[in-house]
Write an enzyme that holds these catalytic residues in place. Structure first.
Site, short mmCIF file in Angstrom:
data_model
loop_
_atom_site.label_atom_id
_atom_site.label_comp_id
_atom_site.label_asym_id
_atom_site.label_seq_id
_atom_site.Cartn_x
_atom_site.Cartn_y
_atom_site.Cartn_z
N SER A 145 -0.50 -4.75 12.00
CA SER A 145 0.23 -5.77 11.08
C SER A 145 1.49 -6.35 11.91
CB SER A 145 0.72 -5.11 9.71
OG SER A 145 1.60 -4.22 9.96
N LYS A 153 -9.61 -2.20 1.41
CA LYS A 153 -9.19 -0.85 2.43
C LYS A 153 -9.91 0.42 2.07
CE LYS A 153 -6.11 -3.75 4.60
NZ LYS A 153 -6.44 -4.25 5.75
N ARG A 167 1.62 -12.14 -1.28
CA ARG A 167 0.02 -12.20 -1.09
C ARG A 167 -0.55 -13.61 -1.67
NH1 ARG A 167 -2.20 -8.58 2.98
NH2 ARG A 167 -0.46 -7.11 3.29
N ARG A 223 0.97 -1.10 0.11
CA ARG A 223 -0.01 -0.01 0.16
C ARG A 223 0.91 1.23 0.16
NH1 ARG A 223 -1.96 0.65 4.53
NH2 ARG A 223 -1.26 -1.22 5.69
N TYR A 257 -1.09 -2.99 -6.98
CA TYR A 257 -1.07 -3.81 -5.92
C TYR A 257 -2.34 -3.78 -5.21
CZ TYR A 257 -0.25 -5.26 -0.98
OH TYR A 257 -0.61 -5.61 -0.03
N CYS A 260 1.36 -8.90 14.14
CA CYS A 260 1.04 -9.27 15.13
C CYS A 260 0.07 -10.67 15.15
CB CYS A 260 0.23 -8.08 15.90
SG CYS A 260 1.29 -6.83 16.37
N HIS A 312 -11.05 -2.53 11.45
CA HIS A 312 -9.78 -3.48 10.97
C HIS A 312 -10.03 -4.52 11.94
CE1 HIS A 312 -5.28 -3.35 9.55
NE2 HIS A 312 -6.06 -4.31 8.90
N ASP A 322 -9.75 -9.84 8.56
CA ASP A 322 -9.41 -8.49 8.37
C ASP A 322 -10.28 -7.25 8.51
OD1 ASP A 322 -7.15 -6.77 7.55
OD2 ASP A 322 -7.79 -6.67 5.65
C1 OXD Z 1 -3.26 -4.66 5.66
C2 OXD Z 1 -3.74 -5.59 4.98
O1 OXD Z 1 -2.17 -3.86 5.37
O2 OXD Z 1 -4.78 -6.30 5.38
O3 OXD Z 1 -3.60 -4.64 6.96
O4 OXD Z 1 -3.52 -5.86 3.73
MN MN Z 2 -5.30 -5.41 7.05
#
Ligand code: OXD
Ligand code: MN
Length: 614
Positions: free
Chosen positions: A268, A226, A395, A89, A217, A270, A246, A297
């Site tokens: 992220s 997102k 990913r 991102r 991406y 975690c 989130h 997510d």
């Molecule tokens: C993030 C994702 O960046 O879920 O949080 O891709």
């Molecule tokens: Mn995420």
């Protein structure tokens, strides 16, 4: 294909297929306007059918957008490679475009809608020349659910269409649900020339619109995720009095068959996806515990007529980080990605299967790396460091129903009732393994002050603390001071408030070794959380909230070194007083917009710490 000639206002023309789906004037008008700007060679309306998926996959294989993997070993799986500068991102190019800068807040990059549209139009002008513009109607949430939102994404990327088909409900049924005057988020995406200097990800909450240009991406271009389901949805949620978060959603089935659900926000790195797909440790599995994955997510949560908080996962698939996924860290994820999956930026083995750092298999003697170059395990960069075969942010896009633990409640319109909300962080010291907020407002303060230490895998100084309220820092589409206020209001609307907890799986001993084993063992902590929700066990009061009495954590089959649990649960008064100073600095950036209740919680915590015995 049924081709009709359409002519835009500037006299330019393109071909468009006109299946029976094209029926709403307001949609058609917008598509025409965007096409006049982007000038695609043709327009294709996506119906979401399998025939369409086969056709687009064949096209992507022809153009090289997808590489076919070994269909015997990985049926329905394909590999995609992004440009080397387009692998994550682009937060610095992501903007919230509101008339007043204060509405975006200090947590967001801001541009006025006028400037943003002007800049973006220059980039979108003719950007789709020679390409097809796909019209992708999609729903976030089950179609027909009071939770759901509809979007339409226009894109010139076949990869985006195929990913959207996995991540969201997509196609004709969505247009049917929209109706002739239905409100939808207008999402426009073009890869354009994939130039980082000509990339923008723009959100227009006042217009319910998203424009993304110059990237391929996922996080920048799968606009339902997102961009819509968090940034735009958070604004809609504030307006309509619900929560767009989130968060993962997890069901815990106890030996008596009773299932309770929790929602958890972890920044992220975690272990969010691992927690969402958790496998009970052997001791607890034998007792009859089971885990049901509802989402990994995003959670959309509403107060229902019963006064409880109900949550859905608006997505249909997983867009997860690949490296480190193996049968020990996340067996369910491994099964999930064994079919019908699009891999992005992982290594390709000679037998047409994929490999990544942290895979169960040993490194292959040779492979093709994520950039399409020959790779072998001994390869070093000019600094002498090993060259990675897969990008660290590579990913998988995989269907939700592939996950062996997916919840049967997933498609239910009202979602699942939430008993507990869990905020989490990575802190080597300070935060105990788990603690419970004193009440809702204190829980909102805990979420608002969440922070994690950077790991070696992240950008920035090692150990530096980054504040990431509710794990929403990059995703809250409005001023976070107002967002905290909205959370406080939601508490007042709830007759049965979920209890709020904070977890930290990452506390270390004096030698820097993790005190808690993590992964499946985290279920023991979730069990204590649920026991607290059922008011079955007392909590031990401390200035920061309630911690467990160690005897109330089920340790069947797990032995920790002597003294470890005490260290895990310790509350160090001086560390907390120092933390309060950092929180004050963080709060001050919001000025008078920060709700008083946040300062009241802050001051009350200081008093409790000061009054506590040294
Ligand atoms: C993030 C994702 O960046 O879920 O949080 O891709
Ligand atoms: Mn995420």
């Amino acid at each position: 294909m049924n081709l009709n000639r359409a002519v835009d206002l500037s006299g330019q023309s393109w071909h468009t297929n006109t299946p029976k789906m094209i029926k709403y004037a307001h949609v058609q008008k917008w598509v025409d306007e965007m096409a006049a700007m982007c000038q695609p060679s043709d327009i294709s309306w996506c119906d979401g059918s399998e025939a369409e998926q086969r056709r687009l996959t064949a096209k992507a294989l022809r153009t090289g957008e997808l590489i076919e993997l070994n269909q015997k070993k990985l049926p329905g799986c394909y590999l995609h490679r992004t440009a080397a500068n387009d692998v994550a991102r682009s937060e610095h190019l992501t903007y919230i475009c509101t008339s007043f800068q204060g509405d975006a807040g200090p947590n967001n990059n801001w541009m006025s809608p006028r400037d943003a549209y002007r800049k973006a139009r220059a980039l979108f002008n003719g950007a789709m020349k020679g390409r097809t513009m796909y019209v992708v109607p999609f729903a976030m949430g089950p179609i027909g659910s009071p939770f759901s939102k509809i979007g339409i994404e226009l894109t010139d990327s076949t990869y985006v269409v195929l990913n959207m088909r996995i991540m969201a409900r997509m196609g004709e049924t969505v247009l049917d649900a929209l109706g002739p005057q239905g409100e939808f988020t207008r999402c426009l995406h073009s890869k354009a020339d994939l130039d980082m200097n000509r990339r923008l990800i723009l959100h227009f909450p006042e217009d319910n619109a998203i424009w993304s240009v110059g990237s391929g991406y996922g996080g920048n271009v799968l606009l339902g995720k997102k961009c819509l389901a968090l940034r735009i949805a958070s604004v809609l949620a504030q307006r309509e009095k619900w929560l767009a978060e989130h968060m993962l959603i997890l069901g815990i089935e106890e030996p008596n068959g009773h299932i309770q659900y929790v929602a958890a926000a972890l920044p992220s790195a975690c272990g969010k996806t691992n927690l969402a797909m958790l496998l009970p440790p052997e001791g607890l599995e034998k007792k009859g515990y089971r885990i049901w994955t509802v989402g990994d997510d995003i959670a959309w949560m509403r107060v229902d007529t019963d006064g409880r908080l109900w949550a859905i996962n608006p997505e249909m698939g997983f867009f997860g980080v690949v490296p480190g996924t193996n049968s020990k860290t996340n067996r369910n994820a491994l099964i999930t990605v064994s079919r019908d999956t699009i891999y992005t930026n992982v290594a390709l083995r000679p037998d047409g299967t994929v490999w990544w750092e942290g895979h169960d298999d040993p490194p292959p003697a040779k492979a093709i790396d994520w950039q399409g170059k020959p790779w072998k395990p001994t390869l070093k960069d000019p600094q002498g460091k090993p060259v990675l075969s897969s990008h660290p942010n590579s990913r998988f896009t995989a269907p939700f129903i592939n996950c062996p633990s997916h919840s049967f409640r997933f498609e239910q319109h009202h979602g699942v009732p939430i008993s507990a909300i869990i905020f989490g962080a990575r802190r080597a010291a300070l935060a105990p393994l788990v603690y419970e907020a004193l009440n809702w407002d204190h829980g909102v303060y805990i979420g608002a002050t969440m922070a994690s230490e950077r790991t070696a895998a992240q950008f920035g100084t090692l150990g530096e603390v980054r504040r990431d309220p509710m794990a929403m820092l990059p995703f809250c589409g409005y001023n976070m001071a107002d967002y905290f206020g909205h959370w406080l209001d939601m508490g007042a609307r709830l007759k049965h408030q979920p209890k709020i907890f904070h977890v930290n799986w990452f506390r270390t001993d004096e030698q820097g070794k993790f005190l808690w084993p993590g992964f499946g063992e985290n279920l023991r902590i979730v069990e204590w959380i649920l026991a607290r929700c059922r008011e079955e066990v007392p909590g031990v009061p401390t200035p920061i909230g309630y911690v467990p009495n160690p005897k109330d954590i089920d340790m069947t089959g797990l032995q920790l070194p002597a003294g470890a649990m005490e260290k895990l649960l310790a509350v160090n008064r001086n560390d907390w007083l120092a933390e309060l100073d950092a929180i004050r600095d963080f709060f001050e950036q919001f000025g008078t917009r920060l709700p008083d209740a946040m300062w009241q919680q802050h001051n009350a915590l200081r008093r409790r710490l000061q009054n506590a015995k040294k």
